[in-house]
Design a protein around this motif. Sequence first.
Motif, PDB file in Angstrom:
ATOM      1  N   LEU A  96      64.055  66.383  14.505  1.00  0.00           N
ATOM      2  CA  LEU A  96      63.961  65.030  14.849  1.00  0.00           C
ATOM      3  C   LEU A  96      63.099  64.524  15.542  1.00  0.00           C
ATOM      4  O   LEU A  96      62.343  65.299  16.025  1.00  0.00           O
ATOM      5  CB  LEU A  96      65.798  64.791  15.187  1.00  0.00           C
ATOM      6  N   VAL A  97      63.145  62.839  15.421  1.00  0.00           N
ATOM      7  CA  VAL A  97      62.363  62.152  16.770  1.00  0.00           C
ATOM      8  C   VAL A  97      62.669  62.553  17.806  1.00  0.00           C
ATOM      9  O   VAL A  97      63.367  61.889  18.427  1.00  0.00           O
ATOM     10  CB  VAL A  97      61.486  61.262  16.023  1.00  0.00           C
ATOM     11  N   PRO A  98      62.211  62.944  18.624  1.00  0.00           N
ATOM     12  CA  PRO A  98      62.827  63.168  20.287  1.00  0.00           C
ATOM     13  C   PRO A  98      62.570  62.100  20.869  1.00  0.00           C
ATOM     14  O   PRO A  98      64.165  62.163  21.813  1.00  0.00           O
ATOM     15  CB  PRO A  98      61.502  64.207  21.020  1.00  0.00           C
ATOM     16  N   GLU A 104      68.952  55.515  16.197  1.00  0.00           N
ATOM     17  CA  GLU A 104      67.771  54.778  15.922  1.00  0.00           C
ATOM     18  C   GLU A 104      66.973  56.073  14.788  1.00  0.00           C
ATOM     19  O   GLU A 104      65.749  55.296  14.108  1.00  0.00           O
ATOM     20  CB  GLU A 104      66.935  55.150  17.150  1.00  0.00           C
ATOM     21  N   GLN A 105      67.431  57.048  14.711  1.00  0.00           N
ATOM     22  CA  GLN A 105      67.179  58.518  13.614  1.00  0.00           C
ATOM     23  C   GLN A 105      66.718  57.894  12.453  1.00  0.00           C
ATOM     24  O   GLN A 105      66.292  57.903  11.190  1.00  0.00           O
ATOM     25  CB  GLN A 105      67.271  59.420  14.101  1.00  0.00           C
ATOM     26  N   LEU A 106      68.284  57.005  12.076  1.00  0.00           N
ATOM     27  CA  LEU A 106      68.657  56.601  10.923  1.00  0.00           C
ATOM     28  C   LEU A 106      68.252  55.678  10.316  1.00  0.00           C
ATOM     29  O   LEU A 106      68.144  55.372   9.638  1.00  0.00           O
ATOM     30  CB  LEU A 106      70.117  56.956  10.799  1.00  0.00           C
ATOM     31  N   GLN A 107      68.382  54.617  11.683  1.00  0.00           N
ATOM     32  CA  GLN A 107      67.444  53.159  11.509  1.00  0.00           C
ATOM     33  C   GLN A 107      66.010  53.869  10.896  1.00  0.00           C
ATOM     34  O   GLN A 107      65.592  52.689  10.392  1.00  0.00           O
ATOM     35  CB  GLN A 107      67.477  52.407  12.921  1.00  0.00           C
ATOM     36  N   LEU A 108      65.837  54.262  10.779  1.00  0.00           N
ATOM     37  CA  LEU A 108      63.912  54.211  10.681  1.00  0.00           C
ATOM     38  C   LEU A 108      63.525  54.982   9.818  1.00  0.00           C
ATOM     39  O   LEU A 108      63.309  54.118   9.361  1.00  0.00           O
ATOM     40  CB  LEU A 108      63.747  55.760  11.902  1.00  0.00           C
ATOM     41  N   MET A 109      64.783  55.604   9.559  1.00  0.00           N
ATOM     42  CA  MET A 109      64.689  56.186   8.353  1.00  0.00           C
ATOM     43  C   MET A 109      64.861  54.763   7.166  1.00  0.00           C
ATOM     44  O   MET A 109      64.260  55.051   6.137  1.00  0.00           O
ATOM     45  CB  MET A 109      65.679  57.377   8.084  1.00  0.00           C
ATOM     46  N   ARG A 153      73.241  68.698  11.539  1.00  0.00           N
ATOM     47  CA  ARG A 153      74.049  67.290  10.559  1.00  0.00           C
ATOM     48  C   ARG A 153      73.583  65.998  11.228  1.00  0.00           C
ATOM     49  O   ARG A 153      73.217  64.938  10.117  1.00  0.00           O
ATOM     50  CB  ARG A 153      75.655  67.584  11.250  1.00  0.00           C
ATOM     51  N   VAL A 154      72.526  65.720  12.111  1.00  0.00           N
ATOM     52  CA  VAL A 154      71.845  64.224  11.987  1.00  0.00           C
ATOM     53  C   VAL A 154      70.803  64.374  10.992  1.00  0.00           C
ATOM     54  O   VAL A 154      70.365  63.867  10.664  1.00  0.00           O
ATOM     55  CB  VAL A 154      71.520  64.204  13.175  1.00  0.00           C
ATOM     56  N   ALA A 155      70.167  65.909  11.187  1.00  0.00           N
ATOM     57  CA  ALA A 155      68.810  65.804  10.382  1.00  0.00           C
ATOM     58  C   ALA A 155      69.682  65.683   8.618  1.00  0.00           C
ATOM     59  O   ALA A 155      68.950  64.876   7.721  1.00  0.00           O
ATOM     60  CB  ALA A 155      68.476  67.431  10.395  1.00  0.00           C
ATOM     61  N   ILE A 156      70.947  66.084   8.650  1.00  0.00           N
ATOM     62  CA  ILE A 156      71.338  65.797   6.926  1.00  0.00           C
ATOM     63  C   ILE A 156      71.442  64.529   7.323  1.00  0.00           C
ATOM     64  O   ILE A 156      71.100  63.778   5.701  1.00  0.00           O
ATOM     65  CB  ILE A 156      72.508  66.341   6.774  1.00  0.00           C
ATOM     66  N   ALA A 157      72.426  63.387   7.723  1.00  0.00           N
ATOM     67  CA  ALA A 157      72.722  62.143   7.547  1.00  0.00           C
ATOM     68  C   ALA A 157      70.899  61.258   7.576  1.00  0.00           C
ATOM     69  O   ALA A 157      71.418  60.669   6.243  1.00  0.00           O
ATOM     70  CB  ALA A 157      73.052  61.614   9.281  1.00  0.00           C
TER      71      ALA A 157
ATOM     72  N   MET B   1      56.161  46.996  16.361  1.00  0.00           N
ATOM     73  CA  MET B   1      56.072  48.427  16.667  1.00  0.00           C
ATOM     74  C   MET B   1      56.744  48.558  17.819  1.00  0.00           C
ATOM     75  O   MET B   1      56.936  49.621  18.794  1.00  0.00           O
ATOM     76  CB  MET B   1      54.476  48.259  17.402  1.00  0.00           C
ATOM     77  N   LYS B   2      58.466  48.955  17.461  1.00  0.00           N
ATOM     78  CA  LYS B   2      59.144  49.140  18.629  1.00  0.00           C
ATOM     79  C   LYS B   2      59.064  50.537  18.497  1.00  0.00           C
ATOM     80  O   LYS B   2      59.229  51.151  19.565  1.00  0.00           O
ATOM     81  CB  LYS B   2      60.823  49.013  17.649  1.00  0.00           C
ATOM     82  N   ILE B   3      58.877  51.828  17.406  1.00  0.00           N
ATOM     83  CA  ILE B   3      58.651  53.279  17.811  1.00  0.00           C
ATOM     84  C   ILE B   3      57.659  53.708  19.195  1.00  0.00           C
ATOM     85  O   ILE B   3      57.747  54.553  20.067  1.00  0.00           O
ATOM     86  CB  ILE B   3      58.902  53.923  16.722  1.00  0.00           C
ATOM     87  N   ALA B   4      56.684  52.949  18.626  1.00  0.00           N
ATOM     88  CA  ALA B   4      55.754  53.366  20.141  1.00  0.00           C
ATOM     89  C   ALA B   4      55.979  52.806  21.024  1.00  0.00           C
ATOM     90  O   ALA B   4      56.074  53.373  22.008  1.00  0.00           O
ATOM     91  CB  ALA B   4      54.387  52.102  19.203  1.00  0.00           C
ATOM     92  N   TRP B   5      56.932  51.725  20.901  1.00  0.00           N
ATOM     93  CA  TRP B   5      57.520  51.205  22.380  1.00  0.00           C
ATOM     94  C   TRP B   5      58.218  52.123  22.852  1.00  0.00           C
ATOM     95  O   TRP B   5      58.629  52.519  24.167  1.00  0.00           O
ATOM     96  CB  TRP B   5      57.505  49.562  22.418  1.00  0.00           C
ATOM     97  N   LYS B   6      58.966  52.500  22.543  1.00  0.00           N
ATOM     98  CA  LYS B   6      60.267  53.976  22.883  1.00  0.00           C
ATOM     99  C   LYS B   6      60.314  54.640  22.857  1.00  0.00           C
ATOM    100  O   LYS B   6      60.331  55.616  24.039  1.00  0.00           O
ATOM    101  CB  LYS B   6      60.862  53.778  21.362  1.00  0.00           C
ATOM    102  N   GLU B   7      58.637  55.107  22.443  1.00  0.00           N
ATOM    103  CA  GLU B   7      58.105  56.425  22.580  1.00  0.00           C
ATOM    104  C   GLU B   7      57.597  56.499  24.069  1.00  0.00           C
ATOM    105  O   GLU B   7      57.302  56.978  25.078  1.00  0.00           O
ATOM    106  CB  GLU B   7      57.050  57.121  21.887  1.00  0.00           C
TER     107      GLU B   7
END
Lengths: 225, 343
Positions: A96-98, A104-109, A153-157, B1-7
């Motif tokens: 996952l993205v740390p 937010e992980q799902l929104q990013l996808m 489970r989050v990774a699967i989602a 660039m939300k992701i850059a800022w979040k990091e």
Amino acid sequence: MSVFTIDHVKKTFTNGEIEEEILKGVNLSLKEGEITALIGPSGSGKSTILTIAAGLQRASGGEILFEGKDMTKMSQEEIRHVRATDFGFVFQSSHLVPFLTVEEQLQLMLDVAETKTSKKEQAKAIDEMLKLVEMQHRKDAYPSSLSGGERQRVAIARAIIHRPKILFADEPTASLDTKRSKGVMELLQELTRTLHLTTLMVTHDEEMLRYVDRVITMRDGYIVE
Amino acid sequence: MKIAWKEMKKSKAKFLILGSIIFLVSFLTFIISGLANGLSQDNAALIKDLPDGQFYLSKDADSTYNLSKIDEEVQKQILIDNPNATAFSVQMGFVNDAEDKQHSVAFVASTESKLFENVKDGEIVLDSSLKEDGIEVGDVLTNNQFSGEFIVKGFVEQQKYSHAPVAFIGMTNYQEIYRVMEMQTIFIPGKDAPTLSALDSFSNKEFLHAIPSYSAEQMSLNMIVWFLVIISGMLFAIFFYMMNVQKIGLYGILKAIGMKTISLFKMIWYQMLVITAISLVLSIALSQAFSFVTPEGMPFHLTMDTVWMLSAVFMTVGFIGATISGIQVKKIEPLQAIQQGEM
Ligand SMILES: Nc1ncnc2c1ncn2[C@@H]1O[C@H](COP(=O)(O)OP(=O)(O)O)[C@@H](O)[C@H]1O
Ligand SMILES: [Mg+2]
């Protein structure tokens, strides 16, 4: 009907002077709506063929047909586009993205897949997906505060939120106990049915084979059936 | 660039460390170039602060200011033809105060002009740094080669030559001290200053380099500043590169899920820009504050021109470092990146 065909795929790794052929001509096809399991001894090339099929690394030879197009001939950008919109991938460790919360992980996808629906609909889809994997109560948590099973489970989602056509999973239950593993397998089975997914997964756990439609065995870079 | 800022928000410590390194390195560069520029100002403020124009030296002086002597007849004619022109001389020397203590000064004498202090014979106007030596308006100063006395009429700010305070004196007094009738140089301000057949002409910059100590010192100072800029620039580029190489696993994950290469580049650039901008703003502010707290005797002169120029250099090299790591990220296969990140 076959949606995905691997035809005579080879992979050679060069370590300094030594060339090693890890895949020696793998043939394999996936049927729509089925879960296909790939089993075999460690080092037989299961992860290698899975990641090549998913477009995460290149084959050294052969053809990979997806919807009539040969992926081995695609440009990096075309493969990226296929990964973003048509494929989902679950790694052995969740990756996952740390710095993003579960939500937010799902929104990013969804953003990466350039989902066209409205933000409101996307939020609803994320909510439903998190309910499906029973993670909605942790939607604001960061990966570091989740258990191994929760992360998986989050990774699967994340792998299916954008409604891919094919789901690839590399030992998704390896880091889980038996109870959790069964939970994840039941989930994969249910998702494959309800979302009309086609799933290719690697496993070394005989227990898990009762959840799959077809089993393929690999040994030393070949399919032995 | 939300992701850059979040990091950046989530990994504050990492970005703070990177930012403080950039801040410290750029601050150091600003301070050193301020000091170098201050030294150069200390050496030639008298000449550097003149408006753009032309300087004239006699042809036999061979471009060396100290050897120049302008014929009195020639000078007279030029001053008639060019009402703005001024003839002047600068020579190093000493004044003695009431307690017979010597103070090193650069004597300057000129014909009537708006550009220099015009001083009557028997009077003297000094650079304000001499106030610190206890000299006050009304004091009487003497010189070993001079039969009369100078009465201190006043002080001027920032008039230095060859690291010595300038002392403006009358022409006749000057001629007596140095036993010459001719002035060394003529200056005509303005862009369209004429070429004079009897004399060699020099732009302000060329003239500065005709002062022997100036060009040598300037070369060393410029060398120091440019070495510092190059080294700190490389540090910048390397730090951004290292940061992104260290994050290769993350970029692998983002590539694996299908993020566009341009989005990865934007993320890398955005973070570089934010960190560099914040660090530069801080070090600009602090270096400007520094110029107020420097002790009187320490020459420190940091112009905004220099600050913008150095900031642009840092931005550019930071951008190059970030872009090189971006190209690295672009080339690598997602799986390979993830595996490298795990090692
Ligand atoms: N990037 C690589 N470079 C060199 N050898 C590799 C690389 N990836 C995998 N291998 C080798 O390929 C073989 C098969 O690996 P893998 O596909 O991971 O096996 P499995 O998943 O079936 O355990 C192993 O011997 C492994 O060491
Ligand atoms: Mg494996």
